[in-house]
Design a protein around this motif. Structure first.
Motif, PDB file in Angstrom:
ATOM      1  N   LEU A 190       0.601  -1.373   0.070  1.00  0.00           N
ATOM      2  CA  LEU A 190      -0.002  -0.068  -0.045  1.00  0.00           C
ATOM      3  C   LEU A 190       0.733   1.453  -0.017  1.00  0.00           C
ATOM      4  O   LEU A 190       2.503   1.055   0.359  1.00  0.00           O
ATOM      5  CB  LEU A 190      -0.220   0.413   1.008  1.00  0.00           C
ATOM      6  CG  LEU A 190      -2.052  -1.347   1.821  1.00  0.00           C
ATOM      7  CD1 LEU A 190      -2.628  -1.109   2.689  1.00  0.00           C
ATOM      8  CD2 LEU A 190      -3.244  -1.066   0.308  1.00  0.00           C
ATOM      9  N   PRO A 191       0.490   2.283  -0.543  1.00  0.00           N
ATOM     10  CA  PRO A 191       0.974   3.759  -0.413  1.00  0.00           C
ATOM     11  C   PRO A 191       1.332   4.095   0.710  1.00  0.00           C
ATOM     12  O   PRO A 191       2.007   5.146   1.126  1.00  0.00           O
ATOM     13  CB  PRO A 191       0.177   4.416  -1.322  1.00  0.00           C
ATOM     14  CG  PRO A 191      -1.097   3.717  -1.310  1.00  0.00           C
ATOM     15  CD  PRO A 191      -0.852   2.348  -1.443  1.00  0.00           C
ATOM     16  N   GLU A 192       0.959   3.527   1.891  1.00  0.00           N
ATOM     17  CA  GLU A 192       0.796   3.925   3.346  1.00  0.00           C
ATOM     18  C   GLU A 192       2.917   3.982   3.956  1.00  0.00           C
ATOM     19  O   GLU A 192       2.505   4.183   4.943  1.00  0.00           O
ATOM     20  CB  GLU A 192       0.085   4.129   4.187  1.00  0.00           C
ATOM     21  CG  GLU A 192      -0.035   2.759   4.350  1.00  0.00           C
ATOM     22  CD  GLU A 192      -1.113   2.209   5.052  1.00  0.00           C
ATOM     23  OE1 GLU A 192      -1.434   0.981   5.360  1.00  0.00           O
ATOM     24  OE2 GLU A 192      -2.368   3.115   5.715  1.00  0.00           O
ATOM     25  N   SER A 193       2.616   2.668   2.862  1.00  0.00           N
ATOM     26  CA  SER A 193       4.083   2.040   3.379  1.00  0.00           C
ATOM     27  C   SER A 193       5.355   2.579   3.678  1.00  0.00           C
ATOM     28  O   SER A 193       6.145   3.068   3.741  1.00  0.00           O
ATOM     29  CB  SER A 193       4.284   0.568   3.300  1.00  0.00           C
ATOM     30  OG  SER A 193       2.957   0.053   3.449  1.00  0.00           O
ATOM     31  N   PRO A 194       6.031   2.645   1.688  1.00  0.00           N
ATOM     32  CA  PRO A 194       6.530   3.705   1.435  1.00  0.00           C
ATOM     33  C   PRO A 194       6.426   5.426   1.563  1.00  0.00           C
ATOM     34  O   PRO A 194       5.572   5.386   1.617  1.00  0.00           O
ATOM     35  CB  PRO A 194       6.891   2.962  -0.301  1.00  0.00           C
ATOM     36  CG  PRO A 194       5.944   2.824  -0.245  1.00  0.00           C
ATOM     37  CD  PRO A 194       5.175   2.201   0.870  1.00  0.00           C
ATOM     38  N   ALA A 195       7.864   5.975   1.791  1.00  0.00           N
ATOM     39  CA  ALA A 195       7.151   7.261   1.745  1.00  0.00           C
ATOM     40  C   ALA A 195       6.946   8.006   0.559  1.00  0.00           C
ATOM     41  O   ALA A 195       7.075   8.941   0.358  1.00  0.00           O
ATOM     42  CB  ALA A 195       8.135   8.006   2.374  1.00  0.00           C
ATOM     43  N   ALA A 196       8.285   7.126  -0.582  1.00  0.00           N
ATOM     44  CA  ALA A 196       7.524   8.078  -1.767  1.00  0.00           C
ATOM     45  C   ALA A 196       6.055   8.577  -2.341  1.00  0.00           C
ATOM     46  O   ALA A 196       6.576   9.577  -2.884  1.00  0.00           O
ATOM     47  CB  ALA A 196       8.500   7.079  -2.827  1.00  0.00           C
ATOM     48  N   PRO A 197       5.160   7.580  -2.777  1.00  0.00           N
ATOM     49  CA  PRO A 197       3.960   7.812  -3.145  1.00  0.00           C
ATOM     50  C   PRO A 197       3.250   9.393  -2.171  1.00  0.00           C
ATOM     51  O   PRO A 197       3.040  10.150  -2.949  1.00  0.00           O
ATOM     52  CB  PRO A 197       3.044   6.487  -2.427  1.00  0.00           C
ATOM     53  CG  PRO A 197       4.146   5.482  -2.886  1.00  0.00           C
ATOM     54  CD  PRO A 197       5.266   6.273  -2.205  1.00  0.00           C
ATOM     55  N   LEU A 198       2.939   8.673  -0.912  1.00  0.00           N
ATOM     56  CA  LEU A 198       2.992  10.281  -0.548  1.00  0.00           C
ATOM     57  C   LEU A 198       3.630  11.792  -0.655  1.00  0.00           C
ATOM     58  O   LEU A 198       2.739  12.430  -0.551  1.00  0.00           O
ATOM     59  CB  LEU A 198       2.950  10.080   1.237  1.00  0.00           C
ATOM     60  CG  LEU A 198       2.063  10.645   2.698  1.00  0.00           C
ATOM     61  CD1 LEU A 198       0.516  11.560   1.567  1.00  0.00           C
ATOM     62  CD2 LEU A 198       2.011  10.224   3.977  1.00  0.00           C
ATOM     63  N   THR A 199       4.509  11.102  -0.174  1.00  0.00           N
ATOM     64  CA  THR A 199       5.545  12.372  -0.153  1.00  0.00           C
ATOM     65  C   THR A 199       5.661  12.838  -1.866  1.00  0.00           C
ATOM     66  O   THR A 199       5.250  14.608  -1.956  1.00  0.00           O
ATOM     67  CB  THR A 199       6.882  12.102  -0.566  1.00  0.00           C
ATOM     68  OG1 THR A 199       7.540  11.522   0.739  1.00  0.00           O
ATOM     69  CG2 THR A 199       7.693  13.716  -0.301  1.00  0.00           C
ATOM     70  N   ALA A 200       5.505  12.376  -2.797  1.00  0.00           N
ATOM     71  CA  ALA A 200       4.654  12.990  -4.126  1.00  0.00           C
ATOM     72  C   ALA A 200       3.704  13.603  -4.673  1.00  0.00           C
ATOM     73  O   ALA A 200       3.191  14.662  -5.021  1.00  0.00           O
ATOM     74  CB  ALA A 200       4.945  11.821  -5.655  1.00  0.00           C
ATOM     75  N   LEU A 201       2.554  13.048  -3.394  1.00  0.00           N
ATOM     76  CA  LEU A 201       1.503  13.273  -3.589  1.00  0.00           C
ATOM     77  C   LEU A 201       1.473  13.974  -2.790  1.00  0.00           C
ATOM     78  O   LEU A 201       0.448  15.557  -4.131  1.00  0.00           O
ATOM     79  CB  LEU A 201       0.667  12.263  -3.255  1.00  0.00           C
ATOM     80  CG  LEU A 201      -1.270  12.273  -2.804  1.00  0.00           C
ATOM     81  CD1 LEU A 201      -1.803  13.463  -4.273  1.00  0.00           C
ATOM     82  CD2 LEU A 201      -2.218  11.830  -2.365  1.00  0.00           C
ATOM     83  N   VAL A 202       1.998  14.527  -2.145  1.00  0.00           N
ATOM     84  CA  VAL A 202       1.641  16.208  -0.986  1.00  0.00           C
ATOM     85  C   VAL A 202       2.859  17.008  -1.913  1.00  0.00           C
ATOM     86  O   VAL A 202       2.395  18.464  -2.482  1.00  0.00           O
ATOM     87  CB  VAL A 202       2.688  15.661  -0.240  1.00  0.00           C
ATOM     88  CG1 VAL A 202       2.937  17.207   1.264  1.00  0.00           C
ATOM     89  CG2 VAL A 202       1.837  14.955   0.839  1.00  0.00           C
ATOM     90  N   ILE A 203       3.769  17.145  -2.482  1.00  0.00           N
ATOM     91  CA  ILE A 203       4.398  18.255  -3.384  1.00  0.00           C
ATOM     92  C   ILE A 203       3.702  18.924  -5.228  1.00  0.00           C
ATOM     93  O   ILE A 203       3.245  19.560  -5.041  1.00  0.00           O
ATOM     94  CB  ILE A 203       5.908  17.514  -4.066  1.00  0.00           C
ATOM     95  CG1 ILE A 203       6.068  17.093  -2.448  1.00  0.00           C
ATOM     96  CG2 ILE A 203       6.721  18.361  -4.726  1.00  0.00           C
ATOM     97  CD1 ILE A 203       7.568  16.363  -3.250  1.00  0.00           C
TER      98      ILE A 203
END
Length: 394
Positions: free
Chosen positions: A93-106
């Motif tokens: 799930l995208p909550e596990s690695p940091a890259a997906p949420l970081t990309a969405l926030v940026i």
């Protein structure tokens, strides 16, 4: 050009962030590490090759969204949201690695800050839909955290958006003011050209007509009239050349027309057969340059009207320099007619417009005993509001 350079720097910055995020995401996927959430979720290194390929493609999608968010913010935020939803359907799930949420926030921040119309709404929909789907699939709908992240990211982004909009508004306002100033300058130059040419041509036409009338009976008088035509023509050429030099920023204020140097103007009017009496009260040296030039042009226009409409009349000119204003009074004893403007914006109308630029007053009316009267008041403080160089010349 400056705006294009700003867009270019912003695009390069987001591309660099996208590549950095891609490298970080690859390290998260392929470097053997402990589980991302302690005790929960699979280790990416234990996933099959097919799922790893899918996750790598999704990671490339995140990084592409980040790289393009500066140039295409609305498309980038939609792409990031789609990748976030797609990863919610994978074992990782995208909550596990940091890259997906970081990309969405940026991408959401950039879309709100620099996106065009409807960008904040598109960013909000993309964020809440993708985050909501992910928490629902994970069976952990933590809406408090989702709303907190949204406020922490989109609040400052919206503040940046408002500041950018205000800066663009100020730039547009400055451009409008510059365009209005250019228009005003063109109108002033048009009035200056009218004042120079109309006065000289009016005197030349009258002198040429007088020379033609006495050519057979009085040759000497005809020669004098033709000499006057030449003199006035030379003066007009000198005035036009002086105006061009001032417009090219090569002329000096000392060469501008002035109420302190009325002899050439009065000589031309007298050569046309008009008798002129001049009375000056006060120190003309106290008059600011812009007011001085405008007063000269007002007087020139008034005398030109006398030459045109009342040849042979007697004119009384009074110039009074007071403590706060400059007063010019021109009255002739010619035929009692109403000298209307032809609607072109010059003549008596031009006098009124020129005076209004300085906050003064102008009165034009038939005289009590015949003839015509022009009375003008120009505030001496008007010189401070006018340009000191090219603006003063007009």
């Amino acid at each position: 050009m400056r705006r294009l350079r700003g867009i270019g720097r912003r695009a390069l910055g987001t591309v660099a962030v996208g590549f950095a995020l891609f490298g970080f995401g690859l390290a998260e996927l392929y470097v053997p590490l402990a589980p991302y959430v302690e005790g929960d979720g699979p280790d990416p290194t234990e996933l099959s090759g097919g799922w790893m390929a899918v996750l790598t493609v999704l990671l490339a999608g995140y990084c592409l969204a980040v790289a393009a968010c500066g140039t295409y913010p609305r498309a980038a935020v939609v792409l990031a949201g789609v990748c976030f939803v797609a990863q919610s359907l994978t074992p990782l799930l995208p909550e596990s690695p940091a890259a997906p949420l970081t990309a969405l926030v940026i991408v959401c921040f950039t879309c709100v800050a620099v996106g065009g119309r409807h960008a904040p709404m598109i960013a909000a929909v993309s964020y809440f839909v993708s985050a909501g789907i992910e928490t629902t699939i994970a069976n952990d709908p933590d809406w408090a955290f989702i709303i907190f992240v949204a406020l922490a990211v989109m609040g400052p982004a919206y503040a940046v958006r408002m500041r950018r909009a205000e800066a663009e508004r100020l730039v547009a306002l400055a451009a409008e003011r510059e365009a209005a100033a250019r228009t005003d300058e063109r109108l002033r130059v048009a009035r200056e050209l009218h004042d120079i040419v109309s006065h000289g041509v009016a005197v030349m036409v009258l002198q040429a007509g007088a020379a033609q009338a006495v050519l057979d009976s009085d040759v000497r008088q005809a020669h004098e009239s033709l000499d006057a035509v030449q003199d006035v023509g030379r003066d007009v050429v000198v005035e036009l050349r002086r105006l061009l030099l001032v417009l090219r920023a090569e002329g000096s204020l000392e060469r501008l027309p002035s109420l302190r140097h009325l002899d050439p103007l009065l000589s031309g009017v007298r050569a046309a057969g008009v008798r002129v009496e001049l009375i000056v009260d006060g120190d003309l040296g106290r008059v600011p340059a812009a007011v001085d030039v405008s007063g000269y042009r007002v007087l020139q226009e008034a005398l030109t009207n006398v030459v045109k409409h009342a040849p042979g009349a007697a004119v009384s000119v009074t110039i009074d320099v007071g403590h706060t204003d400059l007063r010019i009074h021109v009255v002739d004893d010619g035929p009692r007619i109403v000298r209307r403007s032809d609607g072109s914006g010059f003549g008596l109308t031009g006098i009124s417009e020129r005076v209004e630029l300085f906050g003064g007053t102008a009165t034009t009316r038939p005289g009590n005993g015949g003839g015509f009267e022009v009375r003008v008041e120009l505030p001496l403080s008007g010189g401070s509001a006018a340009p000191s160089h090219a603006g003063a010349s007009v």
